[in-house]
Write a protein that holds these residues in place. Structure first.
Motif, PDB file in Angstrom:
ATOM      1  N   GLY A  29       0.808  -1.212   0.000  1.00  0.00           N
ATOM      2  CA  GLY A  29       0.000   0.000   0.000  1.00  0.00           C
ATOM      3  C   GLY A  29       0.840   1.260   0.000  1.00  0.00           C
ATOM      4  N   PHE A  30       1.969   1.233   0.710  1.00  0.00           N
ATOM      5  CA  PHE A  30       2.826   2.417   0.757  1.00  0.00           C
ATOM      6  C   PHE A  30       3.520   2.650  -0.580  1.00  0.00           C
ATOM      7  CE2 PHE A  30       6.429   5.037   1.797  1.00  0.00           C
ATOM      8  CZ  PHE A  30       5.957   5.889   2.775  1.00  0.00           C
ATOM      9  N   ILE A  31       4.058   1.576  -1.172  1.00  0.00           N
ATOM     10  CA  ILE A  31       4.781   1.728  -2.438  1.00  0.00           C
ATOM     11  C   ILE A  31       3.850   2.202  -3.542  1.00  0.00           C
ATOM     12  CG2 ILE A  31       6.059   0.465  -4.230  1.00  0.00           C
ATOM     13  CD1 ILE A  31       7.180  -1.311  -2.022  1.00  0.00           C
ATOM     14  N   GLN A  32       2.595   1.797  -3.510  1.00  0.00           N
ATOM     15  CA  GLN A  32       1.652   2.230  -4.532  1.00  0.00           C
ATOM     16  C   GLN A  32       1.395   3.724  -4.492  1.00  0.00           C
ATOM     17  OE1 GLN A  32      -1.687  -0.346  -3.715  1.00  0.00           O
ATOM     18  NE2 GLN A  32      -1.061  -1.862  -5.242  1.00  0.00           N
ATOM     19  N   THR A  33       1.684   4.374  -3.369  1.00  0.00           N
ATOM     20  CA  THR A  33       1.516   5.826  -3.280  1.00  0.00           C
ATOM     21  C   THR A  33       2.735   6.582  -3.796  1.00  0.00           C
ATOM     22  OG1 THR A  33       2.396   5.953  -1.025  1.00  0.00           O
ATOM     23  CG2 THR A  33       0.043   5.502  -1.256  1.00  0.00           C
ATOM     24  N   ILE A  34       3.837   5.876  -4.020  1.00  0.00           N
ATOM     25  CA  ILE A  34       5.043   6.516  -4.549  1.00  0.00           C
ATOM     26  C   ILE A  34       4.913   6.625  -6.064  1.00  0.00           C
ATOM     27  CG2 ILE A  34       7.553   6.351  -4.785  1.00  0.00           C
ATOM     28  CD1 ILE A  34       7.593   4.755  -2.194  1.00  0.00           C
TER      29      ILE A  34
END
Length: 272
Positions: A154-159
């Motif tokens: 979920g965090f990487i998808q926001t990058i």
């Protein structure tokens, strides 16, 4: 409305803090005071009961701290080495297979670890890792994968993907992009995963008790306290101090690191 909300929060806080209050106060009381006035602190309080727990010949608390801290560090490192690359591949993948892989890993969130113990015992025994440190580390690391992959993905998808593309234009490989571009931006999420996994491993009792077992001679904090107190002990003047010593380090660690959990869980929602 504000009065009702405050009252509800006060009652809920008191209910949650009551066990901690009992644990701390009764760790300094005699057996008689604990039985007669468990909630009262207006009695003779003595640190000698904690000292007796620290110096008990049946269990070395300091050694238990070191063993458990070693497991926490080992599981944390293995978890990061496995889940960060996996989450990166899933988050940047465009195929259905990536989504299926994520769903399979997330399925572990709905399986209690206790259900897996018996099959894991057979597997570890068949490969000769039952009752060993590597076997325990592998099992504990496996338990951390679902939550860690979920948070990291979920965090990487926001990058923004533009960062990957810019680095690729400069000649960077996918591994270099992950290590030098993505991982530095993941520090809030990494801190969250490290804290959650550390608390989980430190407080775990069932898995080290079964996977390692008394025959291994390796005791974590929880299994050591169990061995020191005894299964049928009613000496609460020994039970409460041992329990307090078991949870004190991880409680302090959690209190100081909880802001990283909050920032790690919310930063992903605020990025992009």
């Amino acid at each position: 409305m504000r009065v009702i909300r405050t009252s509800i929060l006060t009652v809920a806080g008191a209910v949650m803090l009551a066990p901690l209050y009992l644990l701390v106060v009764n760790s300094f009381k005699s057996q008689q005071d604990i039985m007669e006035r468990p909630f009262s602190f207006l009695v003779h309080l003595s640190p000698s009961y904690l000292w007796d727990a620290l110096t008990a010949p049946t269990y070395n608390v300091v050694r238990g701290y070191l063993v458990t801290a070693g497991f926490v560090i080992g599981v944390g490192l293995l978890c990061l080495l496995v889940t960060i690359p996996a989450a990166y591949v899933v988050a940047r993948g465009m195929r259905r297979a990536h989504r299926v892989a994520l769903m399979i890993m997330l399925a572990g969130l709905f399986i209690p670890s206790q259900v897996l113990v018996i099959p894991v015992v057979y597997v570890l025994r068949s490969i000769g890792l039952m009752g060993t440190v590597p076997g325990f580390l592998l099992f504990e690391t496996t338990l951390t994968i679902p939550v860690s992959v979920f948070l990291f993905t979920g965090f990487i998808q926001t990058i923004p993907r533009q960062l990957d593309e810019a680095a690729r234009i400069d000649g960077a490989s996918r591994f270099r992009i992950l290590v030098q571009v993505i991982v530095p931006l993941m520090r809030p999420a990494i801190a969250t995963v490290v804290v959650l996994n550390a608390v989980s491993v430190w407080a775990d009792f069932v898995n080290p008790q079964i996977i390692l077992g008394p025959a291994s001679g390796i005791y974590t904090v929880t299994t050591g306290v169990y061995a020191a107190i005894g299964q049928f002990s009613t000496n609460f003047a020994a039970v409460y101090p041992n329990l307090l010593l078991a949870i004190a380090p991880v409680f302090v660690f959690f209190v100081f690191m909880q802001r990283h959990i909050i920032s790690g869980l919310t930063s992903g929602a605020l990025k992009g």
